[in-house]
Design a protein around this motif. Sequence first.
Motif, PDB file in Angstrom:
ATOM      1  N   ILE A  88       0.868  -1.179   0.000  1.00  0.00           N
ATOM      2  CA  ILE A  88       0.000   0.000   0.000  1.00  0.00           C
ATOM      3  C   ILE A  88       0.901   1.224   0.000  1.00  0.00           C
ATOM      4  O   ILE A  88       1.688   1.423   0.926  1.00  0.00           O
ATOM      5  CB  ILE A  88      -0.908   0.006   1.246  1.00  0.00           C
ATOM      6  N   MET A 103       0.270   1.570  -9.200  1.00  0.00           N
ATOM      7  CA  MET A 103      -0.587   0.406  -9.438  1.00  0.00           C
ATOM      8  C   MET A 103       0.015  -0.489 -10.522  1.00  0.00           C
ATOM      9  O   MET A 103      -0.037  -1.719 -10.435  1.00  0.00           O
ATOM     10  CB  MET A 103      -1.992   0.851  -9.832  1.00  0.00           C
ATOM     11  N   ILE A 108      -1.303  -2.459  -4.336  1.00  0.00           N
ATOM     12  CA  ILE A 108      -2.727  -2.814  -4.287  1.00  0.00           C
ATOM     13  C   ILE A 108      -3.587  -1.601  -3.942  1.00  0.00           C
ATOM     14  O   ILE A 108      -4.806  -1.633  -4.113  1.00  0.00           O
ATOM     15  CB  ILE A 108      -3.001  -3.956  -3.285  1.00  0.00           C
ATOM     16  N   GLU A 109      -2.939  -0.507  -3.441  1.00  0.00           N
ATOM     17  CA  GLU A 109      -3.686   0.716  -3.096  1.00  0.00           C
ATOM     18  C   GLU A 109      -2.725   1.887  -3.071  1.00  0.00           C
ATOM     19  O   GLU A 109      -1.528   1.728  -2.804  1.00  0.00           O
ATOM     20  CB  GLU A 109      -4.372   0.544  -1.739  1.00  0.00           C
ATOM     21  N   LEU A 111      -2.790   5.727  -1.396  1.00  0.00           N
ATOM     22  CA  LEU A 111      -3.541   6.629  -0.527  1.00  0.00           C
ATOM     23  C   LEU A 111      -2.771   7.932  -0.325  1.00  0.00           C
ATOM     24  O   LEU A 111      -1.565   7.923  -0.078  1.00  0.00           O
ATOM     25  CB  LEU A 111      -3.784   5.979   0.840  1.00  0.00           C
ATOM     26  N   ASP A 119      -9.941   3.576   5.494  1.00  0.00           N
ATOM     27  CA  ASP A 119      -9.470   3.265   4.138  1.00  0.00           C
ATOM     28  C   ASP A 119      -8.163   2.481   4.199  1.00  0.00           C
ATOM     29  O   ASP A 119      -7.955   1.521   3.451  1.00  0.00           O
ATOM     30  CB  ASP A 119      -9.273   4.552   3.331  1.00  0.00           C
ATOM     31  N   ASP A 122      -8.878  -1.074   5.624  1.00  0.00           N
ATOM     32  CA  ASP A 122      -9.503  -1.923   4.599  1.00  0.00           C
ATOM     33  C   ASP A 122      -8.454  -2.431   3.614  1.00  0.00           C
ATOM     34  O   ASP A 122      -8.462  -3.609   3.221  1.00  0.00           O
ATOM     35  CB  ASP A 122     -10.582  -1.147   3.844  1.00  0.00           C
ATOM     36  N   ALA A 123      -7.540  -1.534   3.207  1.00  0.00           N
ATOM     37  CA  ALA A 123      -6.491  -1.927   2.266  1.00  0.00           C
ATOM     38  C   ALA A 123      -5.553  -2.950   2.900  1.00  0.00           C
ATOM     39  O   ALA A 123      -5.136  -3.920   2.242  1.00  0.00           O
ATOM     40  CB  ALA A 123      -5.707  -0.698   1.818  1.00  0.00           C
ATOM     41  N   ARG A 126      -7.193  -6.337   2.999  1.00  0.00           N
ATOM     42  CA  ARG A 126      -7.184  -6.924   1.657  1.00  0.00           C
ATOM     43  C   ARG A 126      -5.789  -7.455   1.328  1.00  0.00           C
ATOM     44  O   ARG A 126      -5.645  -8.543   0.765  1.00  0.00           O
ATOM     45  CB  ARG A 126      -7.623  -5.861   0.636  1.00  0.00           C
TER      46      ARG A 126
END
Length: 211
Positions: A88, A103, A108-109, A111, A119, A122-123, A126
């Motif tokens: 992340i 990406m 995967i994220e 921010l 947020d 959650d990332a 995942r």
Amino acid sequence: MSGQPSGHPDEEPIVYIVDDDRSVRESLEDLLASVALRARSFGSVQDFLNTDLAEAPSCLVLDVRMPGQSGMDFLSHMTGLGLHLPTIMVTGHGDIAMGVRAMKDGAIEFLTKPFRDQDLLDAIQRGIEIDKTRRLKDVTEAELQQRWKTLSPGEQDVARLVVQGLLNKQIAAELKVSEITVKVRRSHLMRKMGTRTLADLVRMFDRIHAA
């Protein structure tokens, strides 16, 4: 760093944080502690590289801009280093182009600070699930490799021809052995591989030889 760990997917997860801002690291450690997630933080990419990774499902929270090697550069080199941690990216100076690049490089994220705690959580969840799935696949494939190694050379020869769709009579002719010998070897290899059907054996064979 001892390379990519291969711990069991059921072990307690851990989140790695790489950010040169001490206050950010401490804030993220407190956030993860509040949801009972283990965390280890580092002030630079080099500090992270100098540690041995835990053999547990993991993910990496990586700052984009840091002194020394930047997070973006490290992300692009991770696969070459044998690191497959779901990553992340976080930054206080992000833009769309940077996010797209991250990406494409496997994040995967992406921010932008300040981001909502939820947020990030959650990332992270995942990322941990992605790593659990990868580790479970690795464990399964390692077990298949071990089963394959228990086969005798003759049984391996029969297996290679069975998955090509040859009949016992054809395999016997190819290997210059009796059809009864083929049947015995076939029975033994199916038992050792833990399968009863040709379709399952084909799938196992493909996974073993794709590794």
